[in-house]
Design a protein around this motif. Structure first.
Motif, mmCIF file in Angstrom:
data_model
loop_
_atom_site.group_PDB
_atom_site.id
_atom_site.type_symbol
_atom_site.label_atom_id
_atom_site.label_comp_id
_atom_site.label_asym_id
_atom_site.label_seq_id
_atom_site.Cartn_x
_atom_site.Cartn_y
_atom_site.Cartn_z
ATOM 1 N N GLU A 185 4.812 14.536 1.586
ATOM 2 C CA GLU A 185 5.195 14.566 0.172
ATOM 3 C C GLU A 185 5.748 15.935 -0.209
ATOM 4 O O GLU A 185 6.644 16.046 -1.034
ATOM 5 C CB GLU A 185 3.994 14.234 -0.719
ATOM 6 N N LEU B 111 0.073 12.853 4.848
ATOM 7 C CA LEU B 111 0.657 12.391 3.585
ATOM 8 C C LEU B 111 0.980 13.577 2.678
ATOM 9 O O LEU B 111 2.059 13.647 2.091
ATOM 10 C CB LEU B 111 -0.296 11.422 2.886
ATOM 11 N N GLU B 112 0.040 14.515 2.579
ATOM 12 C CA GLU B 112 0.287 15.696 1.743
ATOM 13 C C GLU B 112 1.511 16.466 2.240
ATOM 14 O O GLU B 112 2.361 16.879 1.454
ATOM 15 C CB GLU B 112 -0.941 16.616 1.757
ATOM 16 N N VAL C 157 -4.795 11.473 8.165
ATOM 17 C CA VAL C 157 -3.850 10.734 7.319
ATOM 18 C C VAL C 157 -3.590 11.500 6.031
ATOM 19 O O VAL C 157 -2.443 11.626 5.580
ATOM 20 C CB VAL C 157 -4.397 9.322 7.024
ATOM 21 N N ARG C 158 -4.642 12.042 5.452
ATOM 22 C CA ARG C 158 -4.471 12.775 4.193
ATOM 23 C C ARG C 158 -3.567 14.004 4.400
ATOM 24 O O ARG C 158 -2.656 14.262 3.612
ATOM 25 C CB ARG C 158 -5.856 13.201 3.681
ATOM 26 N N VAL D 92 8.546 10.173 -0.678
ATOM 27 C CA VAL D 92 7.735 9.341 0.211
ATOM 28 C C VAL D 92 6.436 8.907 -0.470
ATOM 29 O O VAL D 92 5.815 7.942 -0.043
ATOM 30 C CB VAL D 92 7.395 10.005 1.577
ATOM 31 N N ALA D 93 6.042 9.604 -1.548
ATOM 32 C CA ALA D 93 4.843 9.177 -2.297
ATOM 33 C C ALA D 93 4.958 7.716 -2.725
ATOM 34 O O ALA D 93 3.961 6.996 -2.776
ATOM 35 C CB ALA D 93 4.649 10.064 -3.524
ATOM 36 N N GLU D 94 6.179 7.280 -3.016
ATOM 37 C CA GLU D 94 6.397 5.901 -3.488
ATOM 38 C C GLU D 94 6.557 4.923 -2.331
ATOM 39 O O GLU D 94 6.638 3.718 -2.547
ATOM 40 C CB GLU D 94 7.665 5.834 -4.352
ATOM 41 N N TYR D 95 6.664 5.419 -1.121
ATOM 42 C CA TYR D 95 6.900 4.531 0.024
ATOM 43 C C TYR D 95 5.664 3.709 0.334
ATOM 44 O O TYR D 95 4.542 4.096 0.017
ATOM 45 C CB TYR D 95 7.259 5.356 1.270
ATOM 46 N N GLU D 96 5.910 2.600 1.001
ATOM 47 C CA GLU D 96 4.801 1.817 1.539
ATOM 48 C C GLU D 96 4.253 2.504 2.786
ATOM 49 O O GLU D 96 5.016 2.915 3.662
ATOM 50 C CB GLU D 96 5.288 0.410 1.902
ATOM 51 N N LEU D 97 2.947 2.625 2.863
ATOM 52 C CA LEU D 97 2.312 3.109 4.086
ATOM 53 C C LEU D 97 2.096 1.893 4.983
ATOM 54 O O LEU D 97 1.148 1.129 4.813
ATOM 55 C CB LEU D 97 0.987 3.798 3.767
ATOM 56 N N THR E 123 -0.802 3.266 10.265
ATOM 57 C CA THR E 123 -1.344 4.533 10.739
ATOM 58 C C THR E 123 -1.758 4.303 12.187
ATOM 59 O O THR E 123 -2.229 3.218 12.524
ATOM 60 C CB THR E 123 -2.572 4.974 9.926
ATOM 61 N N VAL F 244 0.869 -1.179 0.000
ATOM 62 C CA VAL F 244 0.000 0.000 0.000
ATOM 63 C C VAL F 244 0.905 1.227 0.000
ATOM 64 O O VAL F 244 1.742 1.378 0.878
ATOM 65 C CB VAL F 244 -0.899 0.013 1.243
ATOM 66 N N LEU G 38 6.152 4.717 7.449
ATOM 67 C CA LEU G 38 6.366 4.467 6.027
ATOM 68 C C LEU G 38 7.653 3.670 5.837
ATOM 69 O O LEU G 38 8.567 3.743 6.661
ATOM 70 C CB LEU G 38 6.488 5.808 5.289
ATOM 71 N N ALA H 146 -13.935 12.990 5.472
ATOM 72 C CA ALA H 146 -12.743 13.513 6.167
ATOM 73 C C ALA H 146 -12.780 13.188 7.653
ATOM 74 O O ALA H 146 -11.748 12.951 8.270
ATOM 75 C CB ALA H 146 -12.637 15.025 5.968
ATOM 76 N N ARG I 215 10.569 1.590 -0.731
ATOM 77 C CA ARG I 215 10.442 0.365 -1.518
ATOM 78 C C ARG I 215 11.577 0.302 -2.513
ATOM 79 O O ARG I 215 12.308 1.277 -2.697
ATOM 80 C CB ARG I 215 9.081 0.355 -2.221
ATOM 81 N N ARG J 191 -9.010 12.514 7.353
ATOM 82 C CA ARG J 191 -8.377 13.827 7.163
ATOM 83 C C ARG J 191 -6.969 13.868 7.746
ATOM 84 O O ARG J 191 -6.051 14.406 7.115
ATOM 85 C CB ARG J 191 -9.217 14.933 7.809
#
Lengths: 365, 365
Positions: free
Chosen positions: B279, B275-276, B271-272, B285-290, B293, A266, B218, A286, B221, B269
């Motif tokens: 990044e 992540l934002e 987590v989002r 980190v966009a390519e990392y495995e999550l 949480t 993921v 995270l 959200a 990969r 929200r």
């Protein structure tokens, strides 16, 4: 073929389990092979049974096979028990003018094809689903259903009436299956290993490939708006997103699509994009709890139709169901049962025959 | 107080475990109470030991207590074993002009206070951490450390030398602890129950409150850029974010902050936003495995200082550590040990005394 007694099913996703259940019910002795039975694409899936909202001009065979299977779903579900079949229908929300134009194309196509679908304004759509964010217009598709895929898989497994072998299949042919523990003989072998099918049989090697998908499971919290009543689909920044409500309050949000081989990690980006898209479509998510993130591998085929039929070595292929494994499970099981009984290929299964893939003999390359 | 033999510690987060370990090592018989020992805020935390990057003009007491504890950390860690103490230092990245102005204020304050911190350009910062996104400038704080909080907690628990009781504490005073199983007498009782401390003792009821925080774990990969070598902090759209690398390759990203009572649901929200922000600071980190949480409850106090000292009924409060539980664990344990031995309150612990909270008698309200 002569009437087989011992049937091997390779793969314990929804297709393999549905085949096993139907075959065992018909009196065959069934053995199901899967090294990791809880990790199928159908376990990760959203559970949409949606041939109409998935339809697109030029893909009539896909639509017709999907509808053939959808008609079987109410009985299929009723025989299994409470699989959380939702008949609330599906809405497609257009967020901007480009989306609305696409919906016009889809609605026109469905209307000409005589399928039930109603174009509605944004205001009408928000009246039906007040939690939606800003929407320009929509399409109501009352006939597209959804199922609680995990409840379904648990029931199928419990009722399969099959022997389960948790082992990696290392080889197979029409009369045997090989694992690390040795070779077992069977009268018939069905390959229903999803994305792994292309690795297990040379005839599917260039035909079935994995397409990774990530999905979220969310839960409303005290004080947050309840989930939509219907399945909601939309396209956000060029990426399709769906929100599928479950009877227990859960909301499944999916799905990303990548060509990433057999990787099932993921990713941060996948989760971020799904969350952004879901919030755009239904802002109150959200506040929801993010209960689970997961990834699975769809078994994509070259033409969006599955591969249903006997391969040259006698193995029966039931693979390449792509985004439609849950929808097509009943029809796939019926096709396998016809083959096991030596009956002719049903008309509706002809377009999915593996014959379509053999345009040239392999030797001629 | 007379020399106690039997010591109760309520709470098995880092503060409770550090107190238990030190007290048991000093010869006391220690019992630790916690209904859910794996769910402390310190288990969820990022593991920063960062009094200098957390410093702010006007909060000198917080800075000084933090530094007092940071000085103890290398020995504290060495005695426990490999707790993954990172001495690579911390960088603060300014993404825009507003951030850069804030860093100027912090750098000026630290310089006047004689603390080590170096203002660098964006180019210099990216030379040190090439994976950073667009940065305007930065601040290098070599002395701020980080610890692998989960490895630390496992080692503390293994070495505590205490009896563990997995039960909810329903009442306590200076001479006993009550659970559903009955009342047990003790010579000394230490309240180190983090955010729950305000529920367990009336003197802390309006003083210590839960502040929810969400965090991500995270993993890089194959093919993705490795994590930063140092802890990286920044502010993205008004919200602080940190990225803490672990020796095993994991990258911890935190943390949201909400006043949400005792709710520990991970929200969509939260987590989002994390992540934002991550990044934005470190795009790959966009390519990392999550990988995970999680949410925890910080024990916030009224003035960002913990409450360390004896309460009117004889209970010793070791609570309200807010974002600094891991950092302040060594100094908190030392304060408790001084109290148990009947020694005077150390100078550095005086500002954290509960006396500061009792400006007026409760009856006078």
């Amino acid at each position: 073929m002569r009437n087989p007694q011992q049937v091997a099913v390779v793969g314990a996703g929804v297709v393999g389990l549905a085949v096993a259940w139907r075959a065992a019910s018909a009196g065959y002795r069934v053995t199901v092979f899967d090294p990791d039975p809880g990790c199928s694409a159908s376990w990760v899936a959203g559970g949409m049974l949606a041939p109409v909202t998935e339809a697109w001009p030029g893909e009539e065979d896909v639509l017709e096979l999907g509808e053939e299977s959808l008609r079987r779903w109410p009985d299929f579900a009723a025989e299994l028990g409470d699989v959380g079949l939702s008949t609330a229908g599906t809405v497609v929300a257009a967020l901007d003018r480009g989306d609305a134009d696409q919906l016009d194309v889809l609605a026109g196509y469905l209307s000409r094809a005589g399928r039930e679908a109603e174009r509605v304004t944004g205001r009408e759509l928000r009246k039906l689903e007040p939690g939606l964010g800003s929407v320009r217009s929509g399409l109501l598709v009352p006939g597209d259903l959804a199922v609680d895929n995990r409840r379904l898989l648990r029931l199928l497994r419990a009722k399969a009436g099959a022997e389960f072998v948790e082992a990696e299949v290392t080889g197979l042919a029409g009369d045997h299956v090989e694992t690390g523990e040795g070779i077992r003989a069977f009268d018939a072998v069905v390959l229903a290993a999803g994305a792994r099918s292309g690795r297990l049989h040379p005839a599917l090697a260039d035909v079935v490939r994995p397409v990774k998908g990530e999905i979220l499971r969310l839960r409303p919290r005290r004080g947050s708006l309840p989930p939509p009543g219907r399945t909601v689909r939309a396209v956000v920044e060029g990426r399709p997103v769906y929100l599928v409500p479950r009877a227990d309050g859960e909301l499944v949000v999916g799905a990303t699509q990548y060509e990433a081989g057999f990787d099932t990690a993921v990713t941060a980006r996948g989760v971020r994009e799904l969350l952004e898209a879901a919030e755009r479509v239904f802002p109150s998510v959200a506040e929801y709890e993010l209960a689970e993130t997961a990834a699975g591998l769809r078994a994509s085929s070259v033409d969006n139709l599955p591969v249903l039929g006997e391969l040259p070595d006698g193995v029966y292929a039931a693979a390449g169901h792509h985004r439609n494994g849950l929808l097509l499970a009943p029809v796939t099981a019926d096709a396998v049962l016809a083959w096991l009984a030596g009956r002719p290929v049903p008309d509706w299964a002809v377009p999915a025959s593996p014959d379509r893939l053999r345009r040239e003999p392999v030797d001629a390359r």
